[in-house]
Design a protein around this motif. Structure first.
Motif, short mmCIF file in Angstrom:
data_model
loop_
_atom_site.label_atom_id
_atom_site.label_comp_id
_atom_site.label_asym_id
_atom_site.label_seq_id
_atom_site.Cartn_x
_atom_site.Cartn_y
_atom_site.Cartn_z
N ILE A 1 20.00 30.70 74.14
CA ILE A 1 19.87 31.08 75.25
C ILE A 1 20.00 32.75 76.17
N MET A 2 20.44 33.37 75.88
CA MET A 2 19.74 34.49 76.70
C MET A 2 17.89 35.05 75.77
N ALA A 3 17.55 34.52 75.01
CA ALA A 3 16.02 34.68 75.09
C ALA A 3 15.48 34.25 76.57
N LEU A 4 16.07 33.07 76.70
CA LEU A 4 15.91 31.77 77.84
C LEU A 4 16.24 32.70 79.41
N ALA A 5 16.68 33.79 78.40
CA ALA A 5 17.49 34.71 80.38
C ALA A 5 16.47 35.73 80.58
N ALA A 6 16.77 36.17 79.56
CA ALA A 6 15.20 37.53 79.18
C ALA A 6 13.91 36.90 80.01
N ALA A 7 13.25 35.72 79.60
CA ALA A 7 12.03 35.38 79.58
C ALA A 7 12.12 34.73 80.86
N SER A 8 12.89 34.04 81.47
CA SER A 8 13.40 34.12 83.25
C SER A 8 12.98 35.50 84.03
N LEU A 9 13.13 36.40 83.53
CA LEU A 9 13.22 37.56 84.38
C LEU A 9 12.18 38.02 83.48
N ALA B 1 21.74 44.62 83.51
CA ALA B 1 20.88 45.86 82.92
C ALA B 1 20.44 45.93 81.90
N THR B 2 21.67 45.28 81.80
CA THR B 2 21.70 44.82 79.90
C THR B 2 19.63 43.91 79.54
N LEU B 3 19.81 42.79 80.45
CA LEU B 3 18.39 42.00 80.71
C LEU B 3 17.02 42.65 80.97
N VAL B 4 17.76 43.62 81.68
CA VAL B 4 15.92 44.82 82.10
C VAL B 4 15.92 45.11 80.32
N VAL B 5 17.06 45.55 79.75
CA VAL B 5 16.64 46.58 78.56
C VAL B 5 15.86 46.24 77.59
N MET B 6 16.42 44.03 77.37
CA MET B 6 16.03 42.73 76.28
C MET B 6 14.41 43.06 77.10
N VAL B 7 14.55 43.06 78.15
CA VAL B 7 12.37 42.80 78.53
C VAL B 7 12.12 43.97 78.13
N GLY C 1 11.16 44.69 74.35
CA GLY C 1 9.99 43.71 74.25
C GLY C 1 9.37 43.92 74.57
N GLY C 2 9.08 43.71 75.88
CA GLY C 2 7.48 43.99 75.86
C GLY C 2 7.49 42.80 78.04
N LEU C 3 7.19 43.90 78.66
CA LEU C 3 7.20 43.40 80.08
C LEU C 3 5.53 42.82 80.55
N GLY C 4 5.76 41.38 80.54
CA GLY C 4 4.34 40.83 80.83
C GLY C 4 3.74 40.47 79.90
N ARG C 5 5.32 39.88 78.72
CA ARG C 5 4.45 39.20 77.90
C ARG C 5 4.94 37.59 77.42
N SER C 6 4.38 37.35 77.28
CA SER C 6 5.43 36.21 76.99
C SER C 6 6.21 35.85 76.03
N TRP C 7 6.03 36.57 74.74
CA TRP C 7 7.64 36.79 73.83
C TRP C 7 8.32 37.91 73.89
N GLY C 8 8.46 38.83 75.07
CA GLY C 8 9.07 39.65 75.77
C GLY C 8 10.20 39.67 75.45
N GLY C 9 10.48 38.75 76.51
CA GLY C 9 11.59 37.81 77.01
C GLY C 9 12.49 37.88 75.29
N PRO C 10 12.08 36.91 74.88
CA PRO C 10 12.65 36.16 73.85
C PRO C 10 12.82 37.37 72.28
N VAL C 11 11.93 37.99 71.99
CA VAL C 11 11.89 39.12 71.53
C VAL C 11 12.94 40.26 70.91
N GLY C 12 13.47 40.96 72.45
CA GLY C 12 13.99 41.39 73.11
C GLY C 12 15.31 42.03 73.36
#
Length: 314
Positions: free
Chosen positions: A40-48, A245-251, A254-265
């Motif tokens: 679920i948090m991977a989905l939230a981070a990917a949306s950010l 802020a934690t979501l920003v750190v996750m992204v 993981g990697g800004l502008g990468r499809s797997w960035g949010g989920p990995v972070g």
């Protein structure tokens, strides 16, 4: 999607789908709920990442949309509506509309003013949630039961709820990946790289950014609905600015502008948090060091390391 990406993705999906069947064999039933939370948090981070990494919009209030989605579920549940077919689409719709309203104002600013505006709106949403005494105020709200999906699908069962979350997250991530590869996605990235040039070429910059902002808010709202449904509880703390802020750190990790960035972070952050908490109450320190290490040696994020390794090997 390239074969080099499809096969590992399918393997990962199969492994995640099999986890609820394998976990009880090793006495790891607790981790079914934990992995569900990571999804679920991977989905939230990917949306950010959709607006931050692909759109260049540094929003510091994304957790507010998670809270809007969760409290939409609370409002319907309190009124006696427990159908997931109503709760989850409504959570995404309401969060998307709120994001569109906020974006209408925030997207007229730039730089640090945009950051502060999104932060201010998120804190307004937070204090609105605190003031909702009917829904528990600062103490939060406990849902009477999990949402109902019908058709013989029992969401009260941990494994069943996990699989439903996995399907929804996979579909949402796949859709966002395709969106970033579409003409809309390329226009969004073009605005990120050079807004003035895109405006001169005739692109409706404000409209494109607003649509992306609303989509990201809607997906975050869906994540909030799933989070509330899974935990059976939600409090204003979930939409505090520190969560944004934690979501920003996750992204970033993981990697800004990468499809797997949010989920990995999200996966790396939550896994390390879970492990480090067992050994020290100062678990924030190693995570802070991780962020510094990523900034110094992997500025494109952990999701880019595999591509970098292939480039070096070639």
């Amino acid at each position: 999607m390239k074969k080099s990406v499809v096969i590992p993705t399918l393997v990962l999906l199969v492994a995640l789908a099999a986890f609820p069947l394998v976990a009880p064999l090793f006495g790891m039933e607790f981790y079914i709920g934990f992995v569900r939370r990571v999804l679920i948090m991977a989905l939230a981070a990917a949306s950010l990442n959709f607006i931050l990494g692909f759109g260049g919009m540094v929003a510091l209030g994304h957790a507010g949309f998670i809270g809007v989605g969760a409290y939409t579920v609370v409002a319907f549940a309190d009124a006696g509506v427990m159908s997931a077919w109503v709760l989850w689409p409504m959570a995404a719709l309401v969060a998307g509309l709120v994001a569109a309203l906020i974006g209408t104002v925030a997207l007229r600013t730039r730089g640090v003013y945009f950051i502060m505006t999104t932060l201010a709106f998120a804190q307004m949403l937070y204090f609105i949630a605190v003031s909702l005494r009917k829904y528990g105020g600062d103490d939060g709200y406990t849902l009477p039961a999990r949402p109902e999906l019908g058709r013989g699908i029992d969401l009260a069962n941990e494994s069943t709820f996990y699989w439903v979350v996995l399907v929804l997250v996979a579909l949402a991530l796949g859709w966002m990946h395709r969106a970033t590869r579409s003409r809309f996605g390329h226009a969004l990235m073009g605005i990120r790289d050079n807004e003035t040039r895109m405006r001169a070429l005739g692109y409706p910059v404000f409209r494109i950014q607003l649509v992306a902002f609303a989509i990201a808010g809607a997906v975050a709202g869906l994540a909030g609905a799933l989070l509330a449904g899974g935990n059976g509880f939600i409090s204003p703390g979930a939409m505090h600015w520190t969560q944004s802020a934690t979501l920003v750190v996750m992204v970033v990790i993981g990697g800004l502008g990468r499809s797997w960035g949010g989920p990995v972070g999200a996966a790396v952050w939550l896994l390390l948090e879970e492990v480090l908490k067992q050994y020290s109450e100062y678990w924030h320190l190693p995570l802070g060091l991780l962020l510094i290490a990523v900034a110094l040696w992997a500025p494109k994020g952990l999701a880019a390391l595999s591509r970098r390794k292939k480039a070096v090997t070639a």
